[in-house]
Scaffold this active site. Structure first.
Site, PDB file in Angstrom:
ATOM      1  N   LEU A  91     -25.043   9.024   7.151  1.00 39.36           N
ATOM      2  CA  LEU A  91     -23.724   8.694   7.677  1.00 39.36           C
ATOM      3  C   LEU A  91     -23.093   9.899   8.374  1.00 39.36           C
ATOM      4  CD1 LEU A  91     -22.326   6.635   4.673  1.00 39.36           C
ATOM      5  CD2 LEU A  91     -23.351   5.774   6.782  1.00 39.36           C
ATOM      6  N   CYS A  92     -22.131   9.603   9.237  1.00 37.83           N
ATOM      7  CA  CYS A  92     -21.357  10.615   9.944  1.00 37.83           C
ATOM      8  C   CYS A  92     -20.762  11.597   8.936  1.00 37.83           C
ATOM      9  CB  CYS A  92     -20.254   9.904  10.718  1.00 37.83           C
ATOM     10  SG  CYS A  92     -19.085  10.977  11.524  1.00 37.83           S
ATOM     11  N   PRO A  93     -20.815  12.864   9.180  1.00 41.81           N
ATOM     12  CA  PRO A  93     -21.204  13.584  10.390  1.00 41.81           C
ATOM     13  C   PRO A  93     -22.629  14.138  10.354  1.00 41.81           C
ATOM     14  CG  PRO A  93     -20.051  15.116   8.987  1.00 41.81           C
ATOM     15  CD  PRO A  93     -20.126  13.793   8.235  1.00 41.81           C
TER      16      PRO A  93
END
Length: 76
Positions: free
Chosen positions: A13-15
């Protein structure tokens, strides 16, 4: 298009896709192309923005099984 290195960020997942791409690009020569595989839909926003901010060339994306593949050309 051919690429010089590939980074598998599927499931992250981001980042994390951007952070890992940044780290990998540091070790690459100017002009080399990194292919980033990511399943997080935010990568479609984060990776082009990262490239614009850091001087790398965002070359586009394509759909792959389980996510997308993004191409980035190493800048200066």
């Amino acid at each position: 298009m051919n690429w010089d290195a590939e980074l598998d960020c599927l499931g992250l997942l981001c980042p994390l896709p951007v952070l890992r791409a940044r780290k990998r690009l540091i070790g690459m020569a100017e002009g080399q192309i990194l292919r980033v595989l990511a399943s997080d839909k935010m990568a479609a926003i984060d990776l082009p923005h990262f490239c614009a901010e850091t001087g790398h060339d965002y070359l586009g994306a394509s759909e792959i099984t389980g996510g997308s593949a993004y191409l980035i050309r190493r800048g200066k």
